[in-house]
Design an enzyme around this catalytic site. Structure first.
Site, PDB file in Angstrom:
ATOM      1  N   PHE A 129       1.764  -8.067  -4.794  1.00 48.55           N
ATOM      2  CA  PHE A 129       1.504  -6.749  -4.204  1.00 48.55           C
ATOM      3  C   PHE A 129       2.832  -6.119  -3.835  1.00 48.55           C
ATOM      4  CE2 PHE A 129       0.753  -3.840  -0.655  1.00 48.55           C
ATOM      5  CZ  PHE A 129      -0.268  -3.057  -1.175  1.00 48.55           C
ATOM      6  N   ASP A 214      10.552  -9.511  -3.522  1.00 52.23           N
ATOM      7  CA  ASP A 214       9.891  -8.607  -2.585  1.00 52.23           C
ATOM      8  C   ASP A 214       9.603  -9.410  -1.321  1.00 52.23           C
ATOM      9  OD1 ASP A 214       8.130  -7.142  -1.047  1.00 52.23           O
ATOM     10  OD2 ASP A 214       6.989  -6.363  -2.746  1.00 52.23           O
ATOM     11  N   LYS A 243       8.076  -4.148   6.523  1.00 55.02           N
ATOM     12  CA  LYS A 243       7.199  -4.572   7.622  1.00 55.02           C
ATOM     13  C   LYS A 243       7.896  -5.043   8.904  1.00 55.02           C
ATOM     14  CE  LYS A 243       2.947  -5.291   5.065  1.00 55.02           C
ATOM     15  NZ  LYS A 243       3.052  -5.294   3.615  1.00 55.02           N
TER      16      LYS A 243
END
Ligand SMILES: *Cc1c(COP(=O)(O)O)cnc(C)c1O
Length: 396
Positions: A129, A214, A243
């Site tokens: 993702f 990532d 995040k």
């Protein structure tokens, strides 16, 4: 009639008024133990005094000047990220998808400027993702992300996660890079072997590809190291973060070596809001805490204890959980026998916030400041919730 807030989320019917440490309080004053952390974002929990101080102090000075000028906070935070990673340069933006896409642009530009414009494709992994922009959903290829949004962006090939043979076989003369999450988050907390990550580095070196990690979810201490790939003792060429970096303030970052990103000259990329003084003040304060001597060792220790407790929990409740408890550090997952959303809902009713993930997993992502006592409190709620769910199942 469509709701005023575009209904792109199946939101739980609860609204929070305030937070403190690992706890959130709804408007009726009910307390929840927050093991969702706003999806791995509130790395230092809620209203951490150091973050509140950094944000409010900066708020009284200057909020935004744009990237037409030097930004003191960017230079400082970039310097700290560089000092603590493989990277030599950092681009600041506002979210994970943007950070990821900056990495994609760096990679394409790198090969274009190295007289290999035919090498533009990136190999990604199933279950991966990378965000919700058209480029990032084109890369992840997951049916539920892409359906109805075509035509997608060309240039992505996909193999299964954890399989080096498949990875090798997918490389062509057009391949530029390999992009993986060192620990898959949305995909269901999938931890590969360290040899897999080392193998990716080897393959990239052998074929002249760039390795792109990532770490939007796994980075900034989540797994007990500043970056999850550090467990494998290797480095990527490009990495994206978001995040946990802002502890709740929106900020993203794309880190790269000079070799990879030397092609990014004025005019090649940009962001109006990216790296504004407020975001940088908070990111700097997050790094202050996370880089304090002993902090990451503490995350590792409490994460390991949490992992052991979760393994025992799964054994106690075979009617609710299956397989082995997954994860690393404070990035944990439990595969459910019943629909994971049912488990998330039951846990919330009992005062524990968690996050669903693919592969029918419930994610447990406590703030990195969580204590052993708060872990015990969560295990207690998990235990009696699982017992309740098993009982309902038996009655049915
Ligand atoms: C959340 C996430 C993203 C996207 O971040 P946004 O801030 O939602 O754009 C990208 N990659 C990974 C691994 C993520 O977990």
């Amino acid at each position: 009639m469509i709701s005023g807030v575009m209904p792109t989320y199946a939101r739980a019917d609860v609204m929070f008024e305030r937070g403190e440490g690992v706890y959130l309080f709804d408007f009726s004053g009910r307390r929840y133990l927050d093991f969702a952390s706003g999806v791995a974002v509130n790395s230092l929990g809620h209203t951490h005094p150091r973050l509140v101080k950094a944000l409010t102090e900066q708020a009284g000075k200057v909020w935004h000047t744009s990237n037409l000028f030097r930004v003191a906070g960017q230079e400082k935070v970039a310097g700290r990220l560089i000092a603590n990673s493989f990277a030599e340069t950092v681009f600041f933006c506002n979210s994970g998808a943007e950070a990821w896409e900056c990495g994609l642009k760096v990679i394409r530009k790198h090969f274009y400027e190295s007289d290999q414009p035919e090498r533009y494709r990136m190999i990604t992994c199933a279950g991966g993702f990378h965000g919700r922009t058209l480029a990032s959903i084109s890369a992840a290829k997951q049916e539920k992300l892409v359906k109805g949004f075509g035509p997608l962006l060309d240039g992505f090939d996909q193999v299964s996660f954890g399989n080096l043979n498949e990875m090798r076989a997918a490389i062509t003369a057009e391949t530029a890079a390999i992009c993986v999450e060192p620990v898959q988050g949305e995909g269901g907390i999938c931890v590969p072997t360290l040899d897999y990550l080392r193998g990716l580095r080897q393959i990239c070196d052998e074929f002249g590809l760039l390795l792109y990690f990532d770490e939007v979810q796994s980075g900034i201490g989540r797994t007990g190291k500043l970056f999850a790939h550090q467990w494998a003792g290797i480095t990527p060429d490009v990495m994206c973060l978001a995040k946990g970096l802002g502890g709740g303030f929106p900020v993203g970052a794309c880190l790269a070596t000079e070799k990879a990103a030397g092609v990014m000259v004025p005019g090649t990329h940009g962001s109006t809001f990216g790296g504004n003084p407020l975001a940088m003040a908070v990111a700097d304060a997050v790094l202050d805490v996370v880089l304090e001597p002993g902090f990451l060792e503490g995350v590792e220790a409490v994460g390991e204890a949490f992992g052991r407790e979760l393994s025992a929990l799964v054994e106690r409740h075979p009617q609710v959980f299956e397989g082995e408890a997954r994860g690393l550090g404070l990035m944990r997952g439990l595969k459910c026998t019943m629909v994971n959303t049912q488990v998330v809902t039951a846990l919330r009713a009992n005062g524990l916030l968690t996050v669903g993930a693919s592969d029918n997993v419930v994610r447990l992502l406590p703030p990195l400041i969580v204590s052993h006592g708060e872990i015990a409190e969560a295990i207690n709620i998990l235990d009696h919730t699982a017992a309740e769910l098993a009982k309902e199942e038996t009655v049915l």
